[in-house]
Every structure is written in structure tokens, then in C-alpha cells.
Design a protein around this motif. Sequence first.
Motif, PDB file in Angstrom:
ATOM      1  N   MET A 105       0.831  -1.199   0.000  1.00 28.33           N
ATOM      2  CA  MET A 105       0.000   0.000   0.000  1.00 28.33           C
ATOM      3  C   MET A 105       0.867   1.251   0.000  1.00 28.33           C
ATOM      4  N   GLY A 106       0.440   2.218  -0.780  1.00 27.15           N
ATOM      5  CA  GLY A 106       0.987   3.560  -0.692  1.00 27.15           C
ATOM      6  C   GLY A 106      -0.144   4.503  -0.333  1.00 27.15           C
ATOM      7  N   PHE A 107       0.188   5.645   0.298  1.00 22.72           N
ATOM      8  CA  PHE A 107      -0.857   6.561   0.759  1.00 22.72           C
ATOM      9  C   PHE A 107      -0.609   7.988   0.285  1.00 22.72           C
ATOM     10  N   VAL A 108      -1.714   8.660  -0.055  1.00 21.98           N
ATOM     11  CA  VAL A 108      -1.697  10.110  -0.295  1.00 21.98           C
ATOM     12  C   VAL A 108      -2.861  10.711   0.470  1.00 21.98           C
ATOM     13  N   ALA A 109      -2.681  11.935   0.940  1.00 22.69           N
ATOM     14  CA  ALA A 109      -3.743  12.607   1.683  1.00 22.69           C
ATOM     15  C   ALA A 109      -3.715  14.090   1.368  1.00 22.69           C
ATOM     16  N   VAL A 110      -4.851  14.727   1.563  1.00 21.22           N
ATOM     17  CA  VAL A 110      -4.938  16.171   1.337  1.00 21.22           C
ATOM     18  C   VAL A 110      -5.706  16.794   2.490  1.00 21.22           C
ATOM     19  N   GLY A 111      -5.232  17.936   2.944  1.00 23.81           N
ATOM     20  CA  GLY A 111      -5.872  18.591   4.078  1.00 23.81           C
ATOM     21  C   GLY A 111      -5.876  20.099   3.934  1.00 23.81           C
ATOM     22  N   GLY A 112      -6.660  20.733   4.782  1.00 23.13           N
ATOM     23  CA  GLY A 112      -6.774  22.180   4.750  1.00 23.13           C
ATOM     24  C   GLY A 112      -5.737  22.891   5.602  1.00 23.13           C
ATOM     25  N   THR A 113      -4.983  22.138   6.418  1.00 22.74           N
ATOM     26  CA  THR A 113      -3.898  22.714   7.199  1.00 22.74           C
ATOM     27  C   THR A 113      -2.650  21.855   7.018  1.00 22.74           C
ATOM     28  N   PHE A 114      -1.507  22.426   7.321  1.00 24.15           N
ATOM     29  CA  PHE A 114      -0.246  21.691   7.201  1.00 24.15           C
ATOM     30  C   PHE A 114       0.014  20.819   8.433  1.00 24.15           C
ATOM     31  N   GLN A 115      -0.779  20.977   9.488  1.00 28.74           N
ATOM     32  CA  GLN A 115      -0.511  20.286  10.742  1.00 28.74           C
ATOM     33  C   GLN A 115      -0.944  18.820  10.737  1.00 28.74           C
ATOM     34  N   HIS A 116      -1.736  18.411   9.766  1.00 25.54           N
ATOM     35  CA  HIS A 116      -2.306  17.065   9.799  1.00 25.54           C
ATOM     36  C   HIS A 116      -1.542  16.043   8.966  1.00 25.54           C
ATOM     37  N   TYR A 117      -0.324  16.378   8.539  1.00 28.76           N
ATOM     38  CA  TYR A 117       0.393  15.461   7.655  1.00 28.76           C
ATOM     39  C   TYR A 117       0.739  14.133   8.338  1.00 28.76           C
ATOM     40  N   LEU A 118       0.828  14.140   9.665  1.00 25.55           N
ATOM     41  CA  LEU A 118       1.160  12.897  10.378  1.00 25.55           C
ATOM     42  C   LEU A 118      -0.036  11.968  10.538  1.00 25.55           C
ATOM     43  N   MET A 119      -1.205  12.371  10.033  1.00 19.62           N
ATOM     44  CA  MET A 119      -2.359  11.482  10.091  1.00 19.62           C
ATOM     45  C   MET A 119      -2.065  10.150   9.399  1.00 19.62           C
ATOM     46  N   ILE A 120      -1.292  10.191   8.325  1.00 19.57           N
ATOM     47  CA  ILE A 120      -0.949   8.953   7.619  1.00 19.57           C
ATOM     48  C   ILE A 120      -0.137   8.038   8.522  1.00 19.57           C
ATOM     49  N   GLU A 121       0.829   8.609   9.228  1.00 17.75           N
ATOM     50  CA  GLU A 121       1.647   7.821  10.148  1.00 17.75           C
ATOM     51  C   GLU A 121       0.826   7.297  11.327  1.00 17.75           C
ATOM     52  N   ASN A 122      -0.039   8.140  11.850  1.00 19.33           N
ATOM     53  CA  ASN A 122      -0.735   7.814  13.099  1.00 19.33           C
ATOM     54  C   ASN A 122      -1.994   6.983  12.920  1.00 19.33           C
ATOM     55  N   GLN A 123      -2.589   7.002  11.718  1.00 19.80           N
ATOM     56  CA  GLN A 123      -3.852   6.298  11.531  1.00 19.80           C
ATOM     57  C   GLN A 123      -3.831   5.287  10.388  1.00 19.80           C
ATOM     58  N   LEU A 124      -3.392   5.704   9.214  1.00 16.87           N
ATOM     59  CA  LEU A 124      -3.437   4.783   8.074  1.00 16.87           C
ATOM     60  C   LEU A 124      -2.399   3.663   8.189  1.00 16.87           C
ATOM     61  N   LYS A 125      -1.188   4.000   8.568  1.00 14.03           N
ATOM     62  CA  LYS A 125      -0.159   2.965   8.672  1.00 14.03           C
ATOM     63  C   LYS A 125      -0.480   1.933   9.766  1.00 14.03           C
ATOM     64  N   PRO A 126      -1.008   2.326  10.930  1.00 12.03           N
ATOM     65  CA  PRO A 126      -1.408   1.300  11.906  1.00 12.03           C
ATOM     66  C   PRO A 126      -2.507   0.371  11.385  1.00 12.03           C
ATOM     67  N   ILE A 127      -3.450   0.900  10.600  1.00 13.95           N
ATOM     68  CA  ILE A 127      -4.472   0.032  10.012  1.00 13.95           C
ATOM     69  C   ILE A 127      -3.821  -0.954   9.051  1.00 13.95           C
ATOM     70  N   ALA A 128      -2.905  -0.461   8.211  1.00 11.71           N
ATOM     71  CA  ALA A 128      -2.195  -1.347   7.282  1.00 11.71           C
ATOM     72  C   ALA A 128      -1.404  -2.402   8.038  1.00 11.71           C
ATOM     73  N   GLY A 129      -0.785  -2.003   9.149  1.00 11.51           N
ATOM     74  CA  GLY A 129      -0.022  -2.957   9.951  1.00 11.51           C
ATOM     75  C   GLY A 129      -0.909  -4.029  10.545  1.00 11.51           C
ATOM     76  N   TYR A 130      -2.075  -3.629  11.038  1.00  8.54           N
ATOM     77  CA  TYR A 130      -3.012  -4.608  11.593  1.00  8.54           C
ATOM     78  C   TYR A 130      -3.449  -5.615  10.529  1.00  8.54           C
ATOM     79  N   LEU A 131      -3.615  -5.133   9.287  1.00  9.41           N
ATOM     80  CA  LEU A 131      -4.027  -6.000   8.184  1.00  9.41           C
ATOM     81  C   LEU A 131      -2.859  -6.775   7.590  1.00  9.41           C
ATOM     82  N   ARG A 132      -1.661  -6.597   8.144  1.00  8.07           N
ATOM     83  CA  ARG A 132      -0.441  -7.278   7.715  1.00  8.07           C
ATOM     84  C   ARG A 132      -0.069  -6.929   6.279  1.00  8.07           C
TER      85      ARG A 132
END
Length: 201
Positions: A105-132
Motif C-alpha cells: 500500500m501507498g498513501f496520499v492525503a490532502v488537508g486544509g492545514t499543514f498540521q495534519h500530515y502525520l495522520m498517515i503515520e498515526n492512523q493509516l499505517k497502523p491500520i495497514a499494519g493490523y491488516l499485515r
Amino acid sequence: MKLLGISGTIVGAKSAILVNEILNKVKKKDPDIHAELLDLKYYNIEFSDGRPIHDYNEDTQKIIRKVMAADFYIIGTPVFNGSIPAPLKNLFDLLPPAALRHKIMGFVAVGGTFQHYLMIENQLKPIAGYLRAFTTPSYVYAHNSHFNEKNEIMDADIQTRMNNLAEELIFMQRNLFKNAEQEAGTLLSATDAERMKTRVG
């Protein structure tokens, strides 16, 4: 090999644009890869509630089949309230637990502020890890200001990062696929050798 791009929202256009840009870059770099965009906004998806797959409506079943048939993925999402939107989480919940195991899996995200870029690290990657699943080292986070009034991506740095992400997807998928073939060939050769020993003995 089939690369499925998933735009994980039913509102807005920027996530689908980001995903489609990656798909086009992958196709240019490796024409042998079949790339397809799955935009959730065009499907009537039911909420996951534990039913067997065949009990969901036609659109929901179609999406599940598309995801399960793909070899690897590029997943795009907007950031809503610091998190992923409900349609994308619902898609993960609809899938059988082993559906994404050992897939890339690769991820891209778009947001209205620059502060949310770690959402991929904090939410999407843990889901991918759980799914192995395996995740690419890089991901792309774009801000609304990186698009012009026609929703075209004008930022040169974002274009470079998308190009790098496309290369990582191809590299990881090609090498994983090649290694799996080599391992299968080695196991087959070992089995044949054992059979020959048995026959000789």
C-alpha cells in the motif's frame, strides 16, 4: 499485475486527483501494470454490519471484489477532523481480515492545514499494519494551496514526491512478486529432488 487506486471519500475531488496522478505516473513508468481508479463517491456503499458479503447490495459487493482482486494499492483520503473519512474506514471494515495480507500500500492525503500530515503515520499505517500489509516508505501529503483553481497540482515538490512514491510502489511490487516466484520455484525444485531420492532409494 493490477494496481488499484482508491479515493476514500464521497465528497470533494482532490483525493481522487492525487490518486489518479500516481496511477498515471505508474503506467508511464511500467506499461505492463494495469492501473484502475476506484472512486467511492460513485458507489452506493452500505455500512459494514457483519453480514456475509453476498448479503450486501450490488455496489458494495462490486467494491469488495475489486479490492480483493488487486495486487497492490495507492489509497487517497482527505483529512476530516484530524482523521480519515467514514467511507474509507467502512471499506476497511467490509473486507475479510486476510484480504490485504502481504499486499503493498501507498498513501496520499490532502488537508486544509499543514498540521495534519502525520495522520498517515498515526492512523493509516497502523491500520495497514493490523491488516499485515506492506507500506511504502514514502507518502504524499498535499495542502489545498498546492492546487490551482482548476484543481490541478501545481507544486513542483508534490510532483517530485508523487514521482518517488510511484517508483517505490513499482519497485516493491516487482521485487515482492519476483521473490515469491523464486521461493515457489525453490520449493518446487526441493520437492522434485526429494521425490527423485525416494525413487532412487
